[in-house]
Enzyme design. Structure first.
Site, PDB file in Angstrom:
ATOM      1  N   ASP A   8     -68.744  77.322 -32.230  1.00  0.00           N
ATOM      2  CA  ASP A   8     -69.715  77.613 -33.289  1.00  0.00           C
ATOM      3  C   ASP A   8     -70.782  76.521 -33.169  1.00  0.00           C
ATOM      4  OD1 ASP A   8     -70.129  79.349 -35.840  1.00  0.00           O
ATOM      5  OD2 ASP A   8     -70.423  77.346 -36.600  1.00  0.00           O
TER       6      ASP A   8
ATOM      7  N   LYS B 204     -61.361  79.425 -39.539  1.00  0.00           N
ATOM      8  CA  LYS B 204     -62.549  78.657 -39.173  1.00  0.00           C
ATOM      9  C   LYS B 204     -62.174  77.186 -39.248  1.00  0.00           C
ATOM     10  CE  LYS B 204     -66.825  79.315 -37.965  1.00  0.00           C
ATOM     11  NZ  LYS B 204     -67.489  80.405 -37.236  1.00  0.00           N
TER      12      LYS B 204
END
Ligand code: NDP
Length: 456
Positions: free
Chosen positions: A177, A137
């Site tokens: 995201d 991430k």
């Protein structure tokens, strides 16, 4: 049996306590990361007590330490020529079952704790998809709101200039995201291509004309609703006719709403960070298109919907006080706390499905469980997005594109398979503990790969 980091572990409860104390000591102040690990450890530790090999090889300790966390400076110029500096990150969490894979988030709240929680969760989610994807991430504390297109472009190029050193089609494949949609992915892909001079699937969520997959944009929201439909079908029920409340009005929320409408449910509330709208007539058809245009093109506030369609807008409030059958938190982490859970349960909610990552606090999750509310945890419910990202990687490698129908069928099948895995590990007599099922099923695959590699 080898020595353990955290002293005696005569019972799962005692081990959990010692394990969490050690984790907090090693990662001070990273509250979101502590929370995400605790939620998983509560399910996995009791399971490990009957599978001692995971203890002996310190698998949980290893799975809570990222392979590496990269932090770098991102320097860019605004339209007036003023220089700005942001922090850039990529946390490469675990590549035991495939290349690092997970989104990039651009939001002022981004810090190492948030990215470690998201990367940690991603390990289990990606494992559940059945596809060969590890976990990572990344992102930046850059705030894309109120920036011009050119400023976004310059920021994305500056961010990718540094990130490009650490990613690759078989090594680490980021995606979008919060704050990173098609526009940002395109700017970053363009910059990667310019630097490396090769056209490879190093990012997913790309435009259709340059290697993107059909249905990727829709996949997280659609997948959340497919998973919900699986849960309801399991008890001979369905989404049709249900009153649904969704938080957020971004990518996940929009496509969850679209699929709920298609399946005959009624979406009555949506929100953004400034408040929520309540439309008892249902947010569908051209009203939902208005939201999509507002958020994706005009980048406006949700209160404009209330003005246009003459419905209520509740400033600075979350939508959980609205009476509903199904609740879909699809905005951000920790947006649904214990008090919200009490109101939802008091109002008769039957199912809560997490479209966002860790939107419910641990206290809220416990409350749902105590009250037998069907609860779909994020790592299962919202795995559709990364699953189709995985299929985008497959299509890029094969240099071909599947049709919408083909990809949508695969998405349905993957969400069905995640549901089946949750049943396998979470069935408890008549009821199903989806959180336990998802945590253990996700854990086993990664843990077994790590065991096979030996001490690495
Ligand atoms: P978007 O940026 O498209 O939308 C985010 C939405 O959440 C916006 O409506 C935003 O409101 C709202 N929001 C953001 N921060 C807050 C906050 N602090 N309080 C209240 N509302 C907030 O993001 P996505 O839809 O892509 O992502 C939403 C969630 O889903 C995240 O948790 C993400 O990690 C998760 N997710 C996304 C996937 C994807 O494929 N996109 C895949 C899997 C999970 P505003 O416009 O006012 O900022």
């Amino acid at each position: 049996m080898s020595a353990h980091l955290y002293g005696d572990y005569t019972t799962p409860e005692r081990f959990l306590e010692c394990f969490m104390a050690g984790l907090i000591k090693r990662n001070p102040g990273e509250l979101e990361f502590h929370q995400a690990v605790k939620e998983v450890a509560e399910s996995v530790v009791p399971f490990m007590f009957s599978h001692k090999e995971y203890f002996d090889e310190l698998i949980l300790e290893r799975m809570t330490e990222p392979d590496r966390s990269i932090i770098f400076r991102v320097c860019w110029e605004d339209d007036k020529g003023k220089v700005h500096v942001n922090k850039g990150y990529r946390v490469q969490f675990n590549n035991a079952i495939g290349p690092y894979k997970g989104g990039l988030r651009f939001h002022p709240s981004v810090n190492l704790s948030i990215l470690k929680f998201l990367g940690f969760e991603q390990q289990f989610k990606n494992s559940l998809t059945t596809l060969p994807m590890g976990a990572g991430k990344g992102g930046s504390d850059f705030n894309p709101k109120d920036k011009s297109d050119r400023e976004i472009m310059r920021f994305c190029q500056a961010y990718m200039t540094e990130l490009s050193k650490y990613i690759g089609e078989d090594m680490d494949v980021p995606a979008g995201d919060i704050g990173v949609g098609a526009r940002e992915i395109s700017y970053m892909f363009g910059q990667y291509k310019r630097i490396n001079d090769n056209f490879v699937g190093v990012l997913t969520g790309k435009g259709i004309s340059f290697g993107g997959s059909l249905i990727r944009t829709e996949a997280t929201g659609y997948g959340t609703v497919y998973f919900t439909q699986n849960m309801l079908n399991h008890i001979d029920d369905s989404v049709a006719g249900k009153r649904c409340v969704i938080s957020g009005s971004g990518n996940v929320a929009q496509y969850a709403a679209k699929k709920i409408n298609e399946l005959g449910g009624k979406v009555i509330a949506l929100s953004d960070s400034s408040g929520y709208i309540l439309d008892e007539e249902g947010i569908d058809g051209e009203k939902l298109e208005f939201i999509m245009d507002l958020k994706n093109n005009r980048r406006g506030r949700i209160s404009e919907y209330a003005q246009k369609f003459n419905v209520g807008f509740y400033a600075n409030q979350r939508p959980w006080q609205v009476k509903c059958d199904l609740a879909f938190p699809c905005a951000t982490q920790n947006e649904l706390g214990l008090e919200d859970a009490k109101i939802l349960v008091g109002n008769g909610v039957m199912l809560v499905a997490e479209g966002a990552n860790m939107p419910s606090t641990i206290e809220a999750v416990h409350y749902f469980k105590e009250h037998n509310i069907l609860f779909a945890p994020a790592k299962a419910a919202n795995a559709g997005g990364v699953a189709i990202s995985g299929l985008e990687m497959t299509q890029n490698s094969m240099r071909l594109s599947w049709t919408s129908e083909e990809v949508d069928e695969k998405l349905k099948s993957i969400m069905g398979s995640i549901h089946a895995q949750c049943l396998e590990y979470g069935q408890n007599g008549e009821t199903v503990d989806y959180l336990k099922g998802a945590n253990i099923a996700g854990f086993v695959k990664v843990a077994d790969a790590m065991l096979a590699y030996g001490v690495v």
